[in-house]
Design a protein around this motif. Sequence first.
Motif, PDB file in Angstrom:
ATOM      1  N   HIS A 175       0.815  -1.212   0.000  1.00  0.00           N
ATOM      2  CA  HIS A 175       0.000   0.000   0.000  1.00  0.00           C
ATOM      3  C   HIS A 175       0.849   1.261   0.000  1.00  0.00           C
ATOM      4  O   HIS A 175       0.538   2.228  -0.680  1.00  0.00           O
ATOM      5  CB  HIS A 175      -0.948   0.018   1.210  1.00  0.00           C
ATOM      6  N   LEU A 215       3.015  -8.092   1.329  1.00  0.00           N
ATOM      7  CA  LEU A 215       1.558  -8.015   1.396  1.00  0.00           C
ATOM      8  C   LEU A 215       1.053  -8.244   2.803  1.00  0.00           C
ATOM      9  O   LEU A 215      -0.063  -8.718   2.990  1.00  0.00           O
ATOM     10  CB  LEU A 215       0.960  -9.031   0.425  1.00  0.00           C
ATOM     11  N   GLY A 216       1.885  -7.919   3.792  1.00  0.00           N
ATOM     12  CA  GLY A 216       1.417  -8.043   5.161  1.00  0.00           C
ATOM     13  C   GLY A 216       1.930  -9.283   5.832  1.00  0.00           C
ATOM     14  O   GLY A 216       2.839  -9.956   5.335  1.00  0.00           O
ATOM     15  N   SER A 217       1.339  -9.606   6.962  1.00  0.00           N
ATOM     16  CA  SER A 217       1.933 -10.606   7.836  1.00  0.00           C
ATOM     17  C   SER A 217       1.477 -12.027   7.536  1.00  0.00           C
ATOM     18  O   SER A 217       1.952 -12.961   8.156  1.00  0.00           O
ATOM     19  CB  SER A 217       1.619 -10.256   9.288  1.00  0.00           C
ATOM     20  N   ARG A 218       0.565 -12.199   6.620  1.00  0.00           N
ATOM     21  CA  ARG A 218       0.172 -13.555   6.260  1.00  0.00           C
ATOM     22  C   ARG A 218       0.887 -13.946   4.974  1.00  0.00           C
ATOM     23  O   ARG A 218       1.030 -13.143   4.061  1.00  0.00           O
ATOM     24  CB  ARG A 218      -1.352 -13.655   6.088  1.00  0.00           C
ATOM     25  N   THR A 232      -5.382  -3.972  -5.089  1.00  0.00           N
ATOM     26  CA  THR A 232      -4.768  -2.816  -4.437  1.00  0.00           C
ATOM     27  C   THR A 232      -4.406  -1.731  -5.451  1.00  0.00           C
ATOM     28  O   THR A 232      -4.609  -0.540  -5.199  1.00  0.00           O
ATOM     29  CB  THR A 232      -3.502  -3.257  -3.669  1.00  0.00           C
TER      30      THR A 232
ATOM     31  N   GLU B  74      -2.283 -11.900  12.447  1.00  0.00           N
ATOM     32  CA  GLU B  74      -3.670 -11.419  12.426  1.00  0.00           C
ATOM     33  C   GLU B  74      -3.740  -9.944  12.053  1.00  0.00           C
ATOM     34  O   GLU B  74      -2.914  -9.149  12.480  1.00  0.00           O
ATOM     35  CB  GLU B  74      -4.317 -11.637  13.800  1.00  0.00           C
ATOM     36  N   PRO B  75      -4.752  -9.591  11.246  1.00  0.00           N
ATOM     37  CA  PRO B  75      -4.908  -8.178  10.898  1.00  0.00           C
ATOM     38  C   PRO B  75      -5.455  -7.386  12.081  1.00  0.00           C
ATOM     39  O   PRO B  75      -5.966  -7.966  13.045  1.00  0.00           O
ATOM     40  CB  PRO B  75      -5.927  -8.212   9.764  1.00  0.00           C
ATOM     41  N   ILE B 234      -8.740  -4.846   4.533  1.00  0.00           N
ATOM     42  CA  ILE B 234      -7.677  -5.328   5.415  1.00  0.00           C
ATOM     43  C   ILE B 234      -6.293  -4.916   4.933  1.00  0.00           C
ATOM     44  O   ILE B 234      -5.401  -4.662   5.741  1.00  0.00           O
ATOM     45  CB  ILE B 234      -7.764  -6.866   5.579  1.00  0.00           C
ATOM     46  N   GLY B 235      -6.111  -4.828   3.613  1.00  0.00           N
ATOM     47  CA  GLY B 235      -4.781  -4.515   3.073  1.00  0.00           C
ATOM     48  C   GLY B 235      -4.112  -3.327   3.751  1.00  0.00           C
ATOM     49  O   GLY B 235      -2.993  -3.456   4.260  1.00  0.00           O
ATOM     50  N   PRO B 236      -4.783  -2.162   3.793  1.00  0.00           N
ATOM     51  CA  PRO B 236      -4.115  -0.991   4.380  1.00  0.00           C
ATOM     52  C   PRO B 236      -3.933  -1.117   5.888  1.00  0.00           C
ATOM     53  O   PRO B 236      -3.114  -0.425   6.476  1.00  0.00           O
ATOM     54  CB  PRO B 236      -5.081   0.162   4.074  1.00  0.00           C
ATOM     55  N   ALA B 238      -2.888  -3.791   7.390  1.00  0.00           N
ATOM     56  CA  ALA B 238      -2.082  -5.003   7.593  1.00  0.00           C
ATOM     57  C   ALA B 238      -1.371  -4.943   8.942  1.00  0.00           C
ATOM     58  O   ALA B 238      -0.843  -3.919   9.342  1.00  0.00           O
ATOM     59  CB  ALA B 238      -1.073  -5.164   6.466  1.00  0.00           C
ATOM     60  N   SER B 239      -1.384  -6.059   9.600  1.00  0.00           N
ATOM     61  CA  SER B 239      -0.803  -6.138  10.936  1.00  0.00           C
ATOM     62  C   SER B 239       0.691  -5.862  10.912  1.00  0.00           C
ATOM     63  O   SER B 239       1.377  -6.117   9.948  1.00  0.00           O
ATOM     64  CB  SER B 239      -1.028  -7.549  11.476  1.00  0.00           C
ATOM     65  N   ARG B 241       2.363  -7.272  13.260  1.00  0.00           N
ATOM     66  CA  ARG B 241       2.873  -8.497  13.872  1.00  0.00           C
ATOM     67  C   ARG B 241       3.451  -9.387  12.788  1.00  0.00           C
ATOM     68  O   ARG B 241       2.777  -9.732  11.837  1.00  0.00           O
ATOM     69  CB  ARG B 241       1.733  -9.253  14.549  1.00  0.00           C
TER      70      ARG B 241
END
Lengths: 244, 244
Positions: A175, A215-218, A232, B74-75, B234-236, B238-239, B241
Amino acid sequence: MTTNFYAPPSALRGRRVVLPEAEARHLRTVLRAQEGEEVVVVDGEGGWYRARIDHLTPDQVVGTITEQREDVGEPAIEVTVGLGILKKRSRFETFVEKAVELGVRRIVPLRTRRTERNSIRKDRLHSVMVGAMKQCRRSWLPTLTAPQSPESLASASDAAAEFVCHSGDDAVPLHRAAGRARPFDEALVLVGPEGGFADSEVEAAVAAGGTVVSLGSRRLRAETAGLAVLQTLIGPAASERVPN
Amino acid sequence: MTTNFYAPPSALRGRRVVLPEAEARHLRTVLRAQEGEEVVVVDGEGGWYRARIDHLTPDQVVGTITEQREDVGEPAIEVTVGLGILKKRSRFETFVEKAVELGVRRIVPLRTRRTERNSIRKDRLHSVMVGAMKQCRRSWLPTLTAPQSPESLASASDAAAEFVCHSGDDAVPLHRAAGRARPFDEALVLVGPEGGFADSEVEAAVAAGGTVVSLGSRRLRAETAGLAVLQTLIGPAASERVPN
């Protein structure tokens, strides 16, 4: 009619359109269309036509164009996605279908260090793409190229925004990277196969101007990552052109 | 190990974890794990554990927890998606798998005016969800509820942000609606089946506080729409963690 029909530019001459055989059969036997009814036909190259059916025979439908528009259903930016060829063909097909819906312009199957399969079923993917284009009411049929390496794709690209999906300490959240790159007309996205890209592939893409994004934590499956990136990039730039 | 393992909270006691039989078999026969190796185990309720394998028998694996964390992968927001039950079970499964990857917290199969199927294969979907949770390295197993109506889901929800996907003149582009609603901790998203929602269903959702949103100029398949909304919300958010 709730779906569009596809006729390549060669099937259109002046105000006359001749639907290809498979489309004609579908219109006649499944949808039981009648002479005088109107259908929407797209040519896969941005042409959108409303046509009145003049003649229906068992394997031919001829119509007259009553309205013509351009680029209906197309996003404002052109995104190319290179995705590693996946072990499971069905996952690559799912990607292709949904990428067309989400507005991709070009799909490049990638042969990478870690791909375990070298070929795609081009005819099958082409037909998935045509189906998705009609169903989602776009007017462009995205291009499906022959498989190539991520290095050659990245070095040949002159897109203003280039993103390489790869987890790592130097990855920028997508993002943020997309926000910094905006506005852009054209983007290139590289997504590896199941095992991701090799470091040398990432380095080559960066040398060619790419930004490493996460793309994040997953940890997303390759095809999910490709779809998440498309949404996105294209979502906020959704076209104002309204279909039918 | 490149994948996480799943053990429900009942399998964890103090610093001891006993993997369920299927997980134990996978670890032993497919991954050929040895005593002394480390694995990551999640409990599906936010618990994340690193464990050392103490004993391996043909159908049991016992380990000792060496590290414990919460909500890994987790987000920051909890999103519930209600999706019309689809005619093709494989499309609902594709949605469920990718929704888990994209960070959904609860999936509600909807029975609507236009759904043509009333049931889901709960066991099958559960196993798809567990597989996706492990693969993408989340620590929560999203909830899969029994089928219900969109009216009852909307009226029971107290999420700060509620979105109903429905094309129409009064629909707000999702990006704009989501931007206006931020920040929120919890969101509800309603997506109809193939034929979309009936007007009365949309009106009920709006009466319950929902905003009608559109996803742009292409008509997305139901499952694609659900995934596009998840990535947009959820994208923006993003966790931060980071998993393993």
